[in-house]
Enzyme design. Structure first.
Site, PDB file in Angstrom:
ATOM      1  CE1 TYR A 157     -11.587 -11.622 -19.008  1.00 35.58           C
ATOM      2  CE2 TYR A 157     -11.562 -13.128 -17.111  1.00 35.58           C
ATOM      3  CZ  TYR A 157     -12.060 -12.556 -18.123  1.00 35.58           C
ATOM      4  OH  TYR A 157     -13.488 -12.590 -18.588  1.00 35.58           O
ATOM      5  CD  GLU A 165     -14.792  -9.703 -20.054  1.00 33.99           C
ATOM      6  OE1 GLU A 165     -15.236  -8.979 -20.937  1.00 33.99           O
ATOM      7  OE2 GLU A 165     -14.458 -10.951 -20.345  1.00 33.99           O
TER       8      GLU A 165
END
Lengths: 290, 386
Positions: B108, B196
């Protein structure tokens, strides 16, 4: 006594010649604020509202010893205006402008670190010390001189809270709108600390809202250091998650941003929580009687 | 402003961030053609703004061009329901067809603002492909957070700190440092509020690639990014909100109740919604009318609010500062002249120019239920809605 602005304030207005800038400056003057100059690049030498206009903040400070600046410059130029005021040595800068890009404020905040300049806002109603100085856009008639400090992220909720206080005869020492943006010059916690140190303030109303963790930080300060009672209202209990509720900073992301989480942290820290925005004045009246 | 995954990946490429090969398709035929060009084995991904698409059935593998066409025909046009869309779901207009990636690890990575310090932070975790808020809540030690000083910008050592923290070494370390820096460039130069990548994958052949991409822009910076305006997809927004935006009512958010609200100031608007709820009612919207200089804006706000068939009453809660009560009052009068407002109007008016506003309403003899304060306004509105 008061914080940030008062009888000693010599106000300079950046953007005084614009529509809102001039209308609001006129109200500041009517309220009794000492307004000494305006700054609009290219309009230096003019006289507006019987005050001299300068091209640069430096010139204005040199000529008038201005010690507070109030900024009405549009979003694209507002960060520049704040930095110009800071560079000219103005210790208190109040920026009303709404809609400044967040990354501009990130850079401004970084540049002001360690400079000794106190920035209030942006996206705020300004600061008022009732009976002494109105540095902003508030409706002056609802304020009453007294000993309760008010801190709020929202402008109109300052008026709402003050209206309730004044109706009950509870005057205010100073009211500070810290601003609704995610990055602001002075946080709720910093404003609380100023009131904590102000001999003219007996108690504080703190009005927060959803989004971010500023209220949790304020709670930590209240728990560790606050010597005066704090009455709190948090707006946005009914706001849906993930949506920006007008203020760029008012979006619930994660559990900490909710009104419930903020109220919980503040209650545990010893603040008195108002469940309803209509009961801020009444709650403060009870607290002052204790 | 939010954009689609395929648009975010196009931006990534402009900033020299490698992405899986792929193209967007609006029909099954286009999907088939793209799958053929990609060699047959593809992923078909619904393009809606909400997250959680995979769990909702909006992301599927296809192992041949024919299968890609079949899967695409199932997904295009479906009402995709995820935890972020609400129960009504969001209609899928397009799918992204991408080559399948041989995944070894899922990570992530994100760049966002940390309000508390007033700086962007780089955020990363070895627990990719999962709900990052759950990771943050349950195992905060698994999240790496590195602030970037705006005075210096992204520095390679910060990229190395993250990369080592994620266990990336050798060529992957170099790729990661370059990729994080490129995404930081994107974040700053396009005034993003969020970049993101979840997941960021390590492939079995040793590459580091964003498998998904999410980019959100700071609306306040619109004025210096005219090129980004075309990325806006109005199909993803509530039609009333789009209409409100076009009429200059920038801060309107439709909600599910029946009490329409017109308020000046975002904080007071939220407090008004809270008061309605405390009085036993449900707000139909959030609306901050802002600094009103002309009554036309008030008329437009009333048009938008009464266009919602659920609305049974309109509540004005105005505490004038920069906004003037007389302008609001004139707007209410103008609106009643221009069109038939067939629901009751409750008004609480205070602040700047309130006397002038009162005089206007009295002279025009318009039918407005008056409230003296916020609490009474909420009670009267709830009564009128019943």
């Amino acid at each position: 006594m008061s914080i940030l602005v008062g009888k000693q304030t010599r106000l300079l207005v950046q953007g005084m010649t614009g529509r809102e800038g001039s209308a609001q400056t006129e109200r500041c003057i009517q309220y009794g604020t000492t307004v000494v100059a305006g700054v609009t690049p290219g309009r230096g030498g003019e006289i507006v509202l019987e005050r001299p206009v300068f091209d640069t903040v430096r010139e204005a400070v040199k000529a008038t010893q201005a010690n507070v600046s109030l900024i009405f410059v549009p979003p694209a130029g507002a960060a520049d205006a704040i930095l110009e005021a800071a560079e000219a040595g103005i210790p208190v800068v109040v920026c009303i402008t709404e809609g400044i890009p967040t990354l501009d404020m990130v850079r401004v905040k970084r540049a002001l670190r360690g400079s000794g300049v106190t920035l209030i806002g942006p996206n705020c109603p300004g600061v008022i010390t009732p009976g002494e100085a109105r540095v902003g856009i508030m409706p002056g008639q609802v304020f009453l001189p007294g000993r309760v400090g008010v801190i709020s992220r929202s402008g109109t909720l300052v008026y709402e809270a003050v209206d309730q206080l004044t109706a009950l005869g509870i005057g205010q020492s100073t009211c500070v709108g810290v601003g609704g943006d995610p990055v602001i010059g002075t946080t709720q916690t910093q404003a609380l600390a100023m009131f904590n140190d102000d001999p003219g303030t007996d108690a504080v109303v703190l009005i927060g809202e959803i989004g971010g963790t500023a209220e949790q930080e304020a709670a930590e300060y209240i728990r560790s250091s606050m010597k005066k009672p704090v009455v709190v209202f948090i707006a946005g209990s009914t706001a849906p998650a993930g949506r920006r509720m007008g203020h760029a900073g008012a979006v619930i992301a994660g559990n900490q941003g909710t009104a419930a989480a903020k109220k919980d942290a503040l209650a545990k820290a010893g603040a008195v929580i108002c469940g309803s925005p209509a009961e801020i004045g009444a709650t403060m009246a009870k607290v002052l009687k204790r | 402003m939010k954009i689609h995954e395929f648009q975010a990946k196009q931006l990534f490429q402009q900033f020299n961030v490698p992405v899986p090969r792929g193209q967007v398709a609006a029909t099954a035929e286009e999907a088939k053609k793209i799958a053929q060009d990609l060699g047959g084995k593809v992923v078909v991904k619904a393009q809606i703004h909400a997250g959680g698409r995979g769990k909702g059935g909006g992301v599927k593998l296809a192992n041949s061009p024919d299968e890609a066409a079949k899967v695409a025909s199932q997904i295009i046009g479906m009402q995709l329901i995820t935890h972020q869309t609400g129960p009504q779901g969001q209609k899928v207009q397009r799918v992204l067809i991408e080559e399948q990636m041989p995944i070894e690890r899922e990570l992530y990575f994100a760049i966002l603002l940390d309000n508390a310090i007033g700086m962007p932070i780089l955020m990363a975790s070895a627990e990719g492909g999962m709900d990052i808020e759950a990771v943050a809540a349950n195992t905060p030690e698994k999240i790496i957070r590195i602030p970037v000083d705006p005075a210096t910008g992204y520095q390679p050592y910060q990229g190395r700190q993250i990369a080592f923290g994620l266990g990336l070494r050798g060529d992957l370390l170099r790729s990661a440092v370059q990729l994080f820096g490129a995404l930081y460039d994107l974040y700053v130069s396009k005034d993003c509020s969020l970049v993101e990548v979840n997941p960021l994958v390590v492939t079995t052949d040793g590459r580091l690639l964003p498998l998904d991409a999410k980019v959100t822009f700071d609306d306040n910076a619109d004025f210096r990014h005219k090129d980004l305006v075309e990325l806006r997809d109005k199909d993803e927004e509530d039609p009333l909100e789009v209409q409100a935006h076009e009429m200059g009512i920038l801060n309107y958010i439709k909600l599910d109740g029946n009490i329409g609200c017109v308020v000046n100031g975002a904080g007071l608007a939220m407090a008004t919604m809270d008061s309605i709820k405390l009085a036993g009612g449900e707000p139909a919207n959030f609306l901050d009318i802002g600094t009103v200089n002309d009554s036309e804006r008030v008329v437009n706000a009333l048009k938008i609010i009464t266009a919602d068939p659920a609305v049974k009453v309109v509540l004005f809660n105005i505490f004038g500062g920069m906004a003037r009560v007389d302008v609001i009052a004139q707007g209410i009068i103008d609106a009643q002249k221009q069109f038939n407002i067939d629901v009751p109007v409750v008004a609480r008016l205070a602040g700047t120019n309130v006397d002038e506003g009162e005089a206007l309403l009295a002279a025009a003899k318009v039918n407005v239920i008056r409230a003296k304060d916020l609490g009474e306004a909420a009670k009267l509105a709830v009564q009128a809605a019943k």
